[in-house]
Design an enzyme around this catalytic site. Sequence first.
Site, PDB file in Angstrom:
ATOM      1  N   THR A 256      36.692  87.471 -23.270  1.00  0.00           N
ATOM      2  CA  THR A 256      36.763  87.434 -24.734  1.00  0.00           C
ATOM      3  C   THR A 256      36.285  86.102 -25.319  1.00  0.00           C
ATOM      4  O   THR A 256      35.857  86.056 -26.468  1.00  0.00           O
ATOM      5  CB  THR A 256      38.204  87.691 -25.224  1.00  0.00           C
ATOM      6  OG1 THR A 256      39.060  86.657 -24.731  1.00  0.00           O
ATOM      7  CG2 THR A 256      38.705  89.050 -24.778  1.00  0.00           C
TER       8      THR A 256
ATOM      9  N   THR B  73      38.984  88.055 -18.357  1.00  0.00           N
ATOM     10  CA  THR B  73      40.398  88.267 -18.030  1.00  0.00           C
ATOM     11  C   THR B  73      40.678  89.690 -17.577  1.00  0.00           C
ATOM     12  O   THR B  73      41.511  89.930 -16.705  1.00  0.00           O
ATOM     13  CB  THR B  73      41.257  87.971 -19.283  1.00  0.00           C
ATOM     14  OG1 THR B  73      41.109  86.600 -19.604  1.00  0.00           O
ATOM     15  CG2 THR B  73      42.723  88.279 -19.062  1.00  0.00           C
TER      16      THR B  73
ATOM     17  N   GLN C 224      31.929  75.869 -42.320  1.00  0.00           N
ATOM     18  CA  GLN C 224      33.136  75.892 -41.494  1.00  0.00           C
ATOM     19  C   GLN C 224      34.066  77.036 -41.911  1.00  0.00           C
ATOM     20  O   GLN C 224      35.023  77.328 -41.209  1.00  0.00           O
ATOM     21  CB  GLN C 224      33.862  74.554 -41.587  1.00  0.00           C
ATOM     22  CG  GLN C 224      33.067  73.427 -40.968  1.00  0.00           C
ATOM     23  CD  GLN C 224      33.696  72.059 -41.164  1.00  0.00           C
ATOM     24  OE1 GLN C 224      34.815  71.941 -41.643  1.00  0.00           O
ATOM     25  NE2 GLN C 224      32.955  71.028 -40.807  1.00  0.00           N
TER      26      GLN C 224
ATOM     27  N   ASP D 179      34.271  83.788 -15.678  1.00  0.00           N
ATOM     28  CA  ASP D 179      35.042  83.543 -16.898  1.00  0.00           C
ATOM     29  C   ASP D 179      33.985  83.283 -17.967  1.00  0.00           C
ATOM     30  O   ASP D 179      33.073  82.470 -17.754  1.00  0.00           O
ATOM     31  CB  ASP D 179      35.926  82.309 -16.682  1.00  0.00           C
ATOM     32  CG  ASP D 179      36.846  82.047 -17.863  1.00  0.00           C
ATOM     33  OD1 ASP D 179      36.348  81.985 -19.001  1.00  0.00           O
ATOM     34  OD2 ASP D 179      38.050  81.910 -17.640  1.00  0.00           O
TER      35      ASP D 179
HETATM   36  N1  ASP Z   1      38.667  82.937 -20.386  1.00  0.00           N
HETATM   37  C1  ASP Z   1      38.558  84.393 -20.438  1.00  0.00           C
HETATM   38  C2  ASP Z   1      37.080  84.736 -20.563  1.00  0.00           C
HETATM   39  O1  ASP Z   1      36.530  84.616 -21.616  1.00  0.00           O
HETATM   40  C3  ASP Z   1      39.330  84.908 -21.585  1.00  0.00           C
HETATM   41  C4  ASP Z   1      39.369  86.419 -21.724  1.00  0.00           C
HETATM   42  O2  ASP Z   1      38.607  87.156 -21.116  1.00  0.00           O
HETATM   43  O3  ASP Z   1      40.216  86.907 -22.507  1.00  0.00           O
HETATM   44  O4  ASP Z   1      36.454  85.119 -19.594  1.00  0.00           O
END
Ligand code: ASP
Length: 334
Positions: free
Chosen positions: A87, A11, A267, A55
Amino acid sequence: MRIHVTYSGGTIGMIDSPHGLQPGADLQGWLNHVLGGTQLGEGNVSITSLDPLIDSSNATPDNWQAIIDDLWKHHDDSDAFVVLHGTDTMSYSSAALSYALTDFGKPVILTGSQLPLGMVETDATANVTGALNAALYQRAQGVTLFFGHHLFPGNRVTKTSSWAFEGFSSPATGPLARTGAPWRWYPVDRSGCGWSNPQPYKRHDVVVVDMVPGITAERLEHLITPRPEAVLLRAYGVGNVPSDEPGLVDVIQCTIADGVPVIVASQCQQAEVLLGHYETGDAIAQAGAVGTGDMTLEATYAKIVFLLSQGLRGSELASWMSKSIAGELTSQMN
Ligand code: ASP
């Protein structure tokens, strides 16, 4: 100090498109702007943009290896390394890097952001400058992850929020440091036996199965047929499975007898898996299933793929679950 940045996607560098966020921001231009006039502004930071930028939901062990290859390529001309990453799977990648880079000898810090760098309210600036600052401190060795004002051990961390700026935590150890003036540092045992000259990561067939109330032996059998190379079973609490469910424990026993390691995680985010503590975990322990101690799911999964990539199989692979390679496991539990 020279810092090399490996930009893998996420992101942080995305822009809007008719189909949602996708890579496309001018990351190099933004970084030059953010660092202009600082001690890192005079050509002390180099950047590689991996091709393609992804991504991180699309990441595979091949992408882990592409990052590792770029880090080694720049090993001799930089003192510390920052990896910009999505993330969603950053904690898998940071754990994967930690096993493969035990003889790297220079700090590697992963970071990303919940919002793209082009937004007024973005967390990208705080996270990237925080990761660079962690490098400047020269205190955190090995692979770490900086996010939301905290620096975490790279193989102890998990994404706990899809939206909060403090989106990661390290349930077993807490952070290594939190930002401030100056930063506060906390002691964390990160000892491990290391791994010299590891083979590159390859994709492997590892099945992750959750126990749920009502799961049947038949369903479990179908989920792991044909047999994968390893099964990572997410059980309850300290590693308990429904032992009264007819045939369920037999499926686990047969899988191990077929030479497939069955690794039992919990879990619970904060867990200490102790097979045999309850009757419900004892039968599978007798059959040869092994618990994951206080490892995160991400650290465990990446460790299984790492060990498979090194050519380990069956009980030999399983025996590594209780040994710390890079500090992913609390050693008193070994
Ligand atoms: N979908 C994104 C990724 O993991 C989410 C992010 O970067 O916050 O590339």
